[in-house]
Design a protein around this motif. Structure first.
Motif, short mmCIF file in Angstrom:
data_model
loop_
_atom_site.label_atom_id
_atom_site.label_comp_id
_atom_site.label_asym_id
_atom_site.label_seq_id
_atom_site.Cartn_x
_atom_site.Cartn_y
_atom_site.Cartn_z
N LYS A 111 39.11 49.68 40.45
CA LYS A 111 40.49 49.19 40.34
C LYS A 111 41.39 50.25 39.70
O LYS A 111 42.51 50.49 40.18
CB LYS A 111 40.52 47.91 39.52
CG LYS A 111 41.93 47.31 39.41
CD LYS A 111 41.92 45.97 38.70
CE LYS A 111 43.32 45.35 38.68
NZ LYS A 111 43.33 44.02 38.03
N THR A 112 40.92 50.89 38.65
CA THR A 112 41.72 51.91 37.97
C THR A 112 42.01 53.09 38.88
O THR A 112 43.14 53.60 38.93
CB THR A 112 40.98 52.40 36.70
OG1 THR A 112 40.70 51.27 35.86
CG2 THR A 112 41.83 53.40 35.94
N THR A 113 41.00 53.54 39.62
CA THR A 113 41.19 54.68 40.53
C THR A 113 42.18 54.34 41.63
O THR A 113 43.04 55.16 41.98
CB THR A 113 39.84 55.09 41.15
OG1 THR A 113 38.91 55.38 40.10
CG2 THR A 113 40.01 56.31 42.03
N ILE A 114 42.07 53.15 42.18
CA ILE A 114 43.01 52.73 43.22
C ILE A 114 44.44 52.73 42.68
O ILE A 114 45.38 53.18 43.35
CB ILE A 114 42.61 51.34 43.77
CG1 ILE A 114 41.34 51.47 44.62
CG2 ILE A 114 43.75 50.72 44.59
CD1 ILE A 114 40.77 50.14 45.07
N LEU A 131 46.09 50.36 49.93
CA LEU A 131 45.54 50.38 48.58
C LEU A 131 46.15 49.29 47.71
O LEU A 131 45.45 48.67 46.89
CB LEU A 131 45.78 51.75 47.93
CG LEU A 131 44.93 52.91 48.44
CD1 LEU A 131 45.41 54.23 47.84
CD2 LEU A 131 43.45 52.69 48.12
N ILE A 132 47.44 49.04 47.87
CA ILE A 132 48.09 47.96 47.11
C ILE A 132 47.46 46.62 47.45
O ILE A 132 47.19 45.79 46.57
CB ILE A 132 49.61 47.94 47.39
CG1 ILE A 132 50.27 49.19 46.78
CG2 ILE A 132 50.25 46.69 46.83
CD1 ILE A 132 51.73 49.36 47.16
N GLY A 133 47.15 46.41 48.75
CA GLY A 133 46.49 45.18 49.16
C GLY A 133 45.12 45.03 48.53
O GLY A 133 44.74 43.94 48.08
N LEU A 134 44.38 46.13 48.47
CA LEU A 134 43.05 46.08 47.85
C LEU A 134 43.16 45.85 46.35
O LEU A 134 42.38 45.11 45.76
CB LEU A 134 42.29 47.38 48.13
CG LEU A 134 41.76 47.59 49.54
CD1 LEU A 134 41.18 48.99 49.69
CD2 LEU A 134 40.70 46.54 49.87
N TYR A 135 44.14 46.51 45.72
CA TYR A 135 44.32 46.39 44.28
C TYR A 135 44.53 44.93 43.88
O TYR A 135 44.00 44.46 42.86
CB TYR A 135 45.51 47.24 43.85
CG TYR A 135 45.82 47.19 42.37
CD1 TYR A 135 45.13 48.00 41.47
CD2 TYR A 135 46.80 46.33 41.87
CE1 TYR A 135 45.41 47.96 40.12
CE2 TYR A 135 47.08 46.28 40.53
CZ TYR A 135 46.39 47.09 39.65
OH TYR A 135 46.66 47.03 38.31
N ARG A 136 45.30 44.19 44.67
CA ARG A 136 45.59 42.80 44.35
C ARG A 136 44.36 41.90 44.45
O ARG A 136 44.32 40.82 43.86
CB ARG A 136 46.69 42.28 45.28
CG ARG A 136 48.06 42.90 44.98
CD ARG A 136 49.06 42.57 46.06
NE ARG A 136 50.39 43.12 45.73
CZ ARG A 136 51.37 43.24 46.61
NH1 ARG A 136 51.19 42.87 47.89
NH2 ARG A 136 52.54 43.74 46.23
N ARG A 137 43.35 42.36 45.17
CA ARG A 137 42.13 41.56 45.30
C ARG A 137 41.21 41.70 44.09
O ARG A 137 40.24 40.96 43.96
CB ARG A 137 41.38 41.96 46.58
CG ARG A 137 42.17 41.69 47.85
CD ARG A 137 41.40 42.11 49.09
NE ARG A 137 40.20 41.29 49.30
CZ ARG A 137 39.38 41.42 50.34
NH1 ARG A 137 39.63 42.37 51.24
NH2 ARG A 137 38.32 40.65 50.46
#
Length: 347
Positions: A111-114, A131-137
């Protein structure tokens, strides 16, 4: 050491997969790198593919120890703090218990790297949106401060080893991304100029020969000096001879020394020549290894990367041993790189 070598983005991905022994992940993670503008786009694409695959199979969880003052007992009751803080008179007790949770170290690193990649202004807009979409998950998972110690603290086992590939990418991003959190941005330092490219090239060559040919056994390790030391002190001061890669068969042994230099040759007093220290080192390896050993042909190979020059093909026979200075063109189709590396082993 000159490392400013413009290897095509697509081939860097193949080098990483071989160097890390992650050819399965290369196929699992659907990463098309033809349209990557720069190295950070490549790392973002790889991380997007790998993280998406993680979500499909389910993020890893582990038990996290909790310490709470509770009115309902759970786990182990700690009586000393409960008595000292007069919790029992309040109908409470200090409890220690474990919760199964996603907020564990390897998910925190992802999460931090993303997030750090999202802050990079040079990142492709579409990749940033993904990446923003993945971060929210990653809800419920905390961001942490990254450091070398944090990456060394990760403990993977057989059931979660599929995290190894994305975490290696995270470590590369950490090594090369300068994050200015106050400004909400980050800057990529440039992986191709990092000292790790030398290690990457060496590991790539080693694993390529381990996986792509069956004629030789791929080994490494030290070579003993053929001689005697005058004293124990002299013996202790003798430098070690550790080869990068050695290929062994019943008939031949090829000692390969990989070098990551933009220019494999040097000019001295107007004369172009093989780098002397590299050739001396290779000859010392071959000569000492061949002494007092079972009969077979001992050979040496200095191997350099090449991208914008004609590949080297320089051959010698010195003291009865074949020594060659060769290069592999990394600025060509991957199938040609594959064929060229196998061709270096031909008699």
């Amino acid at each position: 050491m000159n490392m400013n070598i413009a290897i095509p983005i697509q081939n860097i991905y193949y080098l990483l997969c071989y160097a890390w022994n992650k050819l399965e992940e290369r196929d699992i993670v659907d990463v098309s790198v033809d349209d990557c503008k720069n190295i950070i786009d490549l790392f973002a694409k790889v991380l997007i593919g790998a993280t998406t695959h993680l979500f499909k199979r389910g993020l890893d969880r582990d038990y996290i120890e909790n310490h709470e003052d509770r009115s309902t007992l759970r786990g182990k009751v700690k009586f000393n703090p409960s008595v000292k803080r007069i919790l029992l008179h309040q109908g409470k007790a200090h409890c220690h218990f474990d919760d199964l949770h996603y907020n564990i170290l390897h998910n925190q690193i992802l999460k931090t790297t993303i997030h750090h990649l999202i802050l990079n202004k040079s990142l492709d807009r579409d990749l940033k949106d993904q990446l923003i979409g993945l971060y929210r998950r990653f809800h419920g998972i905390e961001e942490i401060g990254l450091s070398e110690r944090v990456f060394r603290s990760v403990r993977l086992h057989r059931n979660n080893y599929f995290y190894d590939f994305p975490l290696r990418v995270c470590e590369l991003v950490y090594d090369n991304l300068l994050v200015a959190e106050q400004k909400g941005s980050s800057k990529f330092r440039g992986y191709l100029q990092d000292k790790r490219m030398w290690q990457l090239f060496q590991e790539f060559v080693r694993n390529f020969y381990r996986l792509e040919q069956s004629q030789f056994r791929v080994i490494g390790g030290g070579i003993k000096w053929y001689g005697e030391a005058a004293s124990n002190q002299a013996r202790e001061l003798l430098p070690n001879m550790n080869t990068d890669i050695s290929l062994e068969s019943k008939e031949r042994k090829i000692i390969i020394d990989t070098k990551f230099y933009k220019q494999a040759l040097v000019t001295h007093h107007g004369k172009e020549m093989v780098r002397p220290d590299h050739l001396y080192q290779l000859f010392a390896y071959v000569k000492n290894d061949a002494m007092d050993c079972e009969p077979r042909r001992f050979e040496g190979l200095l191997l350099y990367p090449a991208v914008d020059t004609e590949p080297l093909d320089i051959k010698y026979t010195i003291h009865g041993h074949k020594l060659s200075v060769r290069s592999v063109n990394l600025n060509q189709d991957w199938r040609e790189i594959h064929n060229d590396l196998l061709g270096l082993l031909s008699v």
